[in-house]
Motif scaffolding. Structure first.
Motif, PDB file in Angstrom:
ATOM      1  N   GLY A  35       1.069  -1.118   0.101  1.00 37.23           N
ATOM      2  CA  GLY A  35       0.182   0.146   0.112  1.00 37.23           C
ATOM      3  C   GLY A  35       0.779   1.248   0.008  1.00 37.23           C
ATOM      4  N   ALA A  36       1.945   1.203   0.842  1.00 37.50           N
ATOM      5  CA  ALA A  36       2.711   2.568   0.811  1.00 37.50           C
ATOM      6  C   ALA A  36       3.524   2.552  -0.398  1.00 37.50           C
ATOM      7  CB  ALA A  36       3.712   2.428   1.889  1.00 37.50           C
ATOM      8  N   PHE A  37       3.699   1.507  -1.250  1.00 34.69           N
ATOM      9  CA  PHE A  37       4.440   1.719  -2.524  1.00 34.69           C
ATOM     10  C   PHE A  37       3.641   2.372  -3.508  1.00 34.69           C
ATOM     11  CE2 PHE A  37       4.954  -0.177  -6.675  1.00 34.69           C
ATOM     12  CZ  PHE A  37       6.146   0.436  -7.134  1.00 34.69           C
ATOM     13  N   PHE A  38       2.331   1.796  -3.522  1.00 33.07           N
ATOM     14  CA  PHE A  38       1.402   2.408  -4.507  1.00 33.07           C
ATOM     15  C   PHE A  38       1.102   3.721  -3.993  1.00 33.07           C
ATOM     16  CE2 PHE A  38       0.620  -2.200  -5.740  1.00 33.07           C
ATOM     17  CZ  PHE A  38       0.890  -2.009  -7.105  1.00 33.07           C
ATOM     18  N   ALA A  39       0.752   4.258  -2.971  1.00 35.03           N
ATOM     19  CA  ALA A  39       0.673   5.496  -2.524  1.00 35.03           C
ATOM     20  C   ALA A  39       1.824   6.355  -3.024  1.00 35.03           C
ATOM     21  CB  ALA A  39       0.322   5.684  -0.793  1.00 35.03           C
TER      22      ALA A  39
ATOM     23  N   TYR B  90       3.992  10.622  -6.797  1.00 31.06           N
ATOM     24  CA  TYR B  90       4.902  11.063  -7.176  1.00 31.06           C
ATOM     25  C   TYR B  90       5.095  10.720  -8.966  1.00 31.06           C
ATOM     26  CZ  TYR B  90       6.740  12.648  -2.971  1.00 31.06           C
ATOM     27  OH  TYR B  90       6.936  13.300  -1.638  1.00 31.06           O
ATOM     28  N   HIS B  91       4.130   9.846  -9.331  1.00 31.23           N
ATOM     29  CA  HIS B  91       4.098   9.563 -10.810  1.00 31.23           C
ATOM     30  C   HIS B  91       4.013  10.496 -11.832  1.00 31.23           C
ATOM     31  CE1 HIS B  91       3.753   6.659 -14.027  1.00 31.23           C
ATOM     32  NE2 HIS B  91       2.557   7.200 -14.455  1.00 31.23           N
ATOM     33  N   ASP B  92       3.210  11.654 -11.443  1.00 30.60           N
ATOM     34  CA  ASP B  92       2.819  12.765 -12.091  1.00 30.60           C
ATOM     35  C   ASP B  92       3.898  13.815 -12.128  1.00 30.60           C
ATOM     36  OD1 ASP B  92       0.623  11.579 -12.692  1.00 30.60           O
ATOM     37  OD2 ASP B  92      -0.614  12.631 -11.096  1.00 30.60           O
ATOM     38  N   ALA B  93       4.953  13.570 -11.343  1.00 37.44           N
ATOM     39  CA  ALA B  93       6.179  14.643 -11.363  1.00 37.44           C
ATOM     40  C   ALA B  93       6.763  14.522 -12.551  1.00 37.44           C
ATOM     41  CB  ALA B  93       7.142  14.367 -10.022  1.00 37.44           C
ATOM     42  N   GLU B  94       7.132  15.440 -13.280  1.00 39.57           N
ATOM     43  CA  GLU B  94       7.487  15.210 -14.526  1.00 39.57           C
ATOM     44  C   GLU B  94       9.367  15.700 -14.381  1.00 39.57           C
ATOM     45  OE1 GLU B  94       6.314  18.103 -17.708  1.00 39.57           O
ATOM     46  OE2 GLU B  94       4.188  17.736 -17.017  1.00 39.57           O
ATOM     47  N   LEU B  95       9.993  14.800 -15.231  1.00 40.98           N
ATOM     48  CA  LEU B  95      11.543  14.968 -15.095  1.00 40.98           C
ATOM     49  C   LEU B  95      11.785  16.132 -15.891  1.00 40.98           C
ATOM     50  CD1 LEU B  95      12.553  11.455 -15.304  1.00 40.98           C
ATOM     51  CD2 LEU B  95      12.392  12.825 -13.155  1.00 40.98           C
ATOM     52  N   ASP B  96      12.619  17.194 -15.450  1.00 38.23           N
ATOM     53  CA  ASP B  96      13.262  18.030 -16.165  1.00 38.23           C
ATOM     54  C   ASP B  96      14.471  17.562 -16.891  1.00 38.23           C
ATOM     55  OD1 ASP B  96      13.706  20.474 -17.265  1.00 38.23           O
ATOM     56  OD2 ASP B  96      14.755  21.477 -15.459  1.00 38.23           O
ATOM     57  N   GLU B  97      14.300  17.820 -18.661  1.00 37.00           N
ATOM     58  CA  GLU B  97      15.185  17.118 -19.413  1.00 37.00           C
ATOM     59  C   GLU B  97      16.713  17.811 -19.110  1.00 37.00           C
ATOM     60  OE1 GLU B  97      14.704  14.826 -21.723  1.00 37.00           O
ATOM     61  OE2 GLU B  97      12.831  14.508 -21.217  1.00 37.00           O
ATOM     62  N   ASP B  98      16.460  18.991 -18.628  1.00 33.57           N
ATOM     63  CA  ASP B  98      18.118  19.602 -18.423  1.00 33.57           C
ATOM     64  C   ASP B  98      18.806  19.019 -17.069  1.00 33.57           C
ATOM     65  OD1 ASP B  98      17.420  21.239 -20.580  1.00 33.57           O
ATOM     66  OD2 ASP B  98      16.588  22.924 -19.543  1.00 33.57           O
TER      67      ASP B  98
END
Length: 70
Positions: free
Chosen positions: A48-52, A57-65
């Motif tokens: 449950g903690a893993f999926f939470a 943080y799944h929607d956090a976008e990685l900055d290409e720079d």
């Protein structure tokens, strides 16, 4: 090899195989938890903690720079 075996089964046999695999996993988990009752709580809480964490943080976008490949 297993894929060929599985694809040759009928839909009813495939369903029976999936249910028996789930029942086996549940029986193994409960028998292991019988020896150590903390597993009854630790495994579901960890999952449950893993999926939470993943949902948060799944929607956090990685900055290409930020990628330093050199």
């Amino acid at each position: 090899m297993f894929n060929d075996l599985y694809s040759n089964l009928t839909a009813r046999e495939q369903r029976a195989l999936r249910w028996s695999a789930a029942a086996t996993a549940a029986a193994l988990w409960l028998s292991t938890a019988w020896a150590d009752p903390w597993l009854l709580l630790a495994v579901p809480l960890t999952v449950g903690a893993f999926f939470a964490y993943r949902a948060r943080y799944h929607d956090a976008e990685l900055d290409e720079d930020d990628l330093d490949l050199l």
